[in-house]
Design an enzyme around this catalytic site. Structure first.
Site, PDB file in Angstrom:
ATOM      1  N   ARG A   7       1.044  -1.284  -0.136  1.00  0.00           N
ATOM      2  CA  ARG A   7       0.233   0.137   0.019  1.00  0.00           C
ATOM      3  C   ARG A   7       0.839   1.313  -0.050  1.00  0.00           C
ATOM      4  O   ARG A   7       0.304   2.359   0.057  1.00  0.00           O
ATOM      5  CB  ARG A   7      -1.101   0.061   1.196  1.00  0.00           C
ATOM      6  CG  ARG A   7      -0.461  -0.185   2.595  1.00  0.00           C
ATOM      7  CD  ARG A   7      -1.310  -0.325   3.706  1.00  0.00           C
ATOM      8  NE  ARG A   7      -1.576   1.079   4.193  1.00  0.00           N
ATOM      9  CZ  ARG A   7      -2.868   1.410   4.927  1.00  0.00           C
ATOM     10  NH1 ARG A   7      -3.608   0.425   5.037  1.00  0.00           N
ATOM     11  NH2 ARG A   7      -2.774   2.598   5.529  1.00  0.00           N
ATOM     12  N   ARG A  15       4.981   8.162  -6.220  1.00  0.00           N
ATOM     13  CA  ARG A  15       4.542   9.040  -7.280  1.00  0.00           C
ATOM     14  C   ARG A  15       5.549   9.290  -8.041  1.00  0.00           C
ATOM     15  O   ARG A  15       6.707  10.061  -7.545  1.00  0.00           O
ATOM     16  CB  ARG A  15       3.742  10.021  -6.502  1.00  0.00           C
ATOM     17  CG  ARG A  15       2.448   9.664  -5.593  1.00  0.00           C
ATOM     18  CD  ARG A  15       1.280  10.553  -5.778  1.00  0.00           C
ATOM     19  NE  ARG A  15       0.253  10.163  -4.697  1.00  0.00           N
ATOM     20  CZ  ARG A  15       0.236  10.528  -3.750  1.00  0.00           C
ATOM     21  NH1 ARG A  15       1.164  11.504  -3.128  1.00  0.00           N
ATOM     22  NH2 ARG A  15      -0.787  10.141  -2.591  1.00  0.00           N
ATOM     23  N   ARG A  27       1.703  -5.543  17.347  1.00  0.00           N
ATOM     24  CA  ARG A  27       2.592  -4.775  18.040  1.00  0.00           C
ATOM     25  C   ARG A  27       1.957  -3.731  18.693  1.00  0.00           C
ATOM     26  O   ARG A  27       0.863  -3.434  18.688  1.00  0.00           O
ATOM     27  CB  ARG A  27       3.399  -4.062  16.560  1.00  0.00           C
ATOM     28  CG  ARG A  27       4.382  -5.057  16.080  1.00  0.00           C
ATOM     29  CD  ARG A  27       5.509  -5.412  16.870  1.00  0.00           C
ATOM     30  NE  ARG A  27       6.450  -4.353  16.835  1.00  0.00           N
ATOM     31  CZ  ARG A  27       7.708  -4.451  17.512  1.00  0.00           C
ATOM     32  NH1 ARG A  27       7.763  -5.343  18.387  1.00  0.00           N
ATOM     33  NH2 ARG A  27       8.458  -3.291  17.281  1.00  0.00           N
ATOM     34  N   ARG A  87       8.598   7.973  14.943  1.00  0.00           N
ATOM     35  CA  ARG A  87       8.354   9.391  14.302  1.00  0.00           C
ATOM     36  C   ARG A  87       8.012  10.144  15.524  1.00  0.00           C
ATOM     37  O   ARG A  87       7.735   9.660  16.715  1.00  0.00           O
ATOM     38  CB  ARG A  87       7.009   9.172  13.458  1.00  0.00           C
ATOM     39  CG  ARG A  87       5.800   8.494  14.021  1.00  0.00           C
ATOM     40  CD  ARG A  87       4.613   8.620  13.055  1.00  0.00           C
ATOM     41  NE  ARG A  87       3.521   7.960  13.648  1.00  0.00           N
ATOM     42  CZ  ARG A  87       2.220   7.910  13.056  1.00  0.00           C
ATOM     43  NH1 ARG A  87       2.260   8.287  11.737  1.00  0.00           N
ATOM     44  NH2 ARG A  87       1.354   7.373  13.373  1.00  0.00           N
ATOM     45  N   GLU A 142       6.845   8.433  19.022  1.00  0.00           N
ATOM     46  CA  GLU A 142       6.344   6.894  18.948  1.00  0.00           C
ATOM     47  C   GLU A 142       7.411   5.888  19.085  1.00  0.00           C
ATOM     48  O   GLU A 142       8.161   5.850  18.160  1.00  0.00           O
ATOM     49  CB  GLU A 142       5.469   6.835  17.770  1.00  0.00           C
ATOM     50  CG  GLU A 142       4.083   7.520  17.799  1.00  0.00           C
ATOM     51  CD  GLU A 142       3.290   7.186  16.787  1.00  0.00           C
ATOM     52  OE1 GLU A 142       3.264   6.132  16.232  1.00  0.00           O
ATOM     53  OE2 GLU A 142       2.067   7.740  16.372  1.00  0.00           O
ATOM     54  N   TYR A 176      -6.429  -4.054  10.280  1.00  0.00           N
ATOM     55  CA  TYR A 176      -6.010  -2.868  10.387  1.00  0.00           C
ATOM     56  C   TYR A 176      -7.125  -2.031   9.636  1.00  0.00           C
ATOM     57  O   TYR A 176      -7.378  -2.580   8.403  1.00  0.00           O
ATOM     58  CB  TYR A 176      -4.609  -2.582  10.222  1.00  0.00           C
ATOM     59  CG  TYR A 176      -4.311  -1.188   9.839  1.00  0.00           C
ATOM     60  CD1 TYR A 176      -3.778  -0.565  11.016  1.00  0.00           C
ATOM     61  CD2 TYR A 176      -4.657  -0.234   8.513  1.00  0.00           C
ATOM     62  CE1 TYR A 176      -3.512   0.755  11.155  1.00  0.00           C
ATOM     63  CE2 TYR A 176      -4.366   0.956   8.734  1.00  0.00           C
ATOM     64  CZ  TYR A 176      -3.633   1.818   9.989  1.00  0.00           C
ATOM     65  OH  TYR A 176      -3.519   3.016  10.012  1.00  0.00           O
ATOM     66  N   ASP A 188      -8.626   1.707   8.372  1.00  0.00           N
ATOM     67  CA  ASP A 188      -8.546   3.147   8.432  1.00  0.00           C
ATOM     68  C   ASP A 188     -10.073   3.752   8.961  1.00  0.00           C
ATOM     69  O   ASP A 188     -10.998   2.896   8.996  1.00  0.00           O
ATOM     70  CB  ASP A 188      -8.442   3.930   6.994  1.00  0.00           C
ATOM     71  CG  ASP A 188      -7.107   3.834   6.504  1.00  0.00           C
ATOM     72  OD1 ASP A 188      -6.043   3.854   7.361  1.00  0.00           O
ATOM     73  OD2 ASP A 188      -6.804   3.771   5.225  1.00  0.00           O
TER      74      ASP A 188
END
Length: 376
Positions: free
Chosen positions: A170, A174, A247, A278, A298, A346, A348
């Site tokens: 995923r 670009r 995780r 991050r 994190e 998972y 969104d």
């Protein structure tokens, strides 16, 4: 007597409660945490909406879902444009022409494609068998080594060549100078934070926080005709077949006496030496101009029973284990399973809402048919 006991005051449970309540159903919503909203909960610190459980950016191509969430609050025009920090060098994410130009000095898409193809050929990859090979086949060895390998291995706690290739499929690549991470038509952050959405969804339902379903299971089950369960499916069945793996994350949040710490909402640290993946600077999600700022580092961690589960490990072993639990769930007459943990998948946010809407519509249509049959 409630129509539904909803275990979990996150996005799935709140959407179900809102729709059921709208149709005249009585809902009791419980959560073991001391707040509503699940992982999209926002905490106010010095006037800054802090995403307590990691960055959440709402994005979707589905106009119906976009219109649905906009009924609860206004969304701003935030565009997700994270950057990567590799040993002090800054690169654009998603991988795009800005990234390729910084790395290789290329200017045209054709030049970038030729560079990636050259590195892919040199690596000898034809049929990717793992994450490492999949990543190299997508973006070449330079980007893999600098911007993927270290970050991914910190995130999953395993060597990249031992991880399945689908994790990276995923990944957006670009050949334009476009720093927007998502391709979706609709994108933004709710003005005032996500908690406002959940508060409005739960109006009309009774909510009890700090309630552990498993400690009061017997009594709670007597309070309702049906249960909507959004927790871990293996815990619901007392880990009968074994424990599903995840995780986890540890968040290190700090209030800083500085109006701008890093100049961007999200900066990924892709080298293996930096212990966190991050840093999130929350005020930038809402274009804040407060005198102070709040950052969160994190730290991915190994998950153990009792820890917060964040990312399901969908390898073959866990997939087979989940299938056994799913078979039990499918024969339950008075329990509805929904959400990320119950489906061991998972999602969104827009997918969670769509899933909850589909679930509640099916459930209430089924109820209507039963009532019609009883009345005939």
């Amino acid at each position: 007597m409630y129509d539904y006991l909803i275990v979990g005051a996150g996005l799935f449970g709140a959407t179900f409660a809102y729709e059921a309540n709208k149709r005249g159903k009585k809902c009791l919503v419980i959560d073991r945490r001391n707040h509503i909203g699940g992982n999209i909960y926002c905490e106010d610190i010095e006037g800054i909406n802090v995403h307590k459980y990691g960055a959440h950016i709402f994005h979707t191509n589905n106009k119906e879902i976009w219109d649905y969430v906009n009924q609860f609050t206004e969304f701003n025009g935030y565009i997700n444009s994270p950057i990567a920090n590799y040993q002090g060098q800054i690169y654009n994410l998603p991988f795009n022409m800005n990234t390729f130009n910084k790395l290789w000095g290329v200017i045209t898409p054709q030049q970038a494609k030729e560079k990636i193809e050259e590195q892919k050929l040199n690596a000898g990859i034809t049929q990717p068998k793992n994450l490492e090979e999949q990543a190299i086949s997508l973006v070449g060895t330079d980007i893999y080594e600098k911007l993927i390998k270290g970050y991914t291995e910190k995130q999953w706690g395993r060597p990249a060549n031992e991880l399945p290739d689908f994790i990276i499929k995923r990944l957006p690549v670009r050949f334009t100078y476009d720093n927007n991470y998502f391709n979706d038509k609709f994108q933004g952050i709710p003005v005032g934070g996500y908690t406002r959405i959940i508060e409005k969804m739960l109006e009309g339902s009774e909510v009890k926080l700090g309630v552990d379903y498993f400690k009061e299971r017997e009594e709670l089950s007597k309070t309702s005709r049906k249960i909507v369960f959004t927790g871990m499916i293996d815990e619901f069945y007392n880990y009968e077949f074994g424990v599903l793996e995840y995780r986890s994350l540890r968040f290190e949040t700090e209030l800083i006496d500085n109006e701008n710490f890093q100049g961007n909402a999200v900066v990924n640290y892709t080298d293996p030496e930096t212990p966190y993946t991050r840093i999130i600077e929350h005020k930038h999600f809402e274009f804040g101009n407060q005198e102070k700022t709040v950052i969160t580092k994190e730290h991915p961690t190994e998950w153990e029973k009792g820890d917060e589960p964040y990312y399901p490990i969908n390898d073959q072993k866990n997939t087979e284990l989940f299938r056994k639990y799913k078979e039990l769930a499918e024969i339950e007459e008075n329990v509805i399973f929904g959400g990320r943990l119950a489906n061991y998948k998972y999602y969104d946010m827009h997918q969670i809402i769509a899933s909850a809407l589909n679930c509640v519509n099916k459930e209430l249509q089924k109820n209507n048919k039963v009532l019609q049959n009883e009345n005939q």
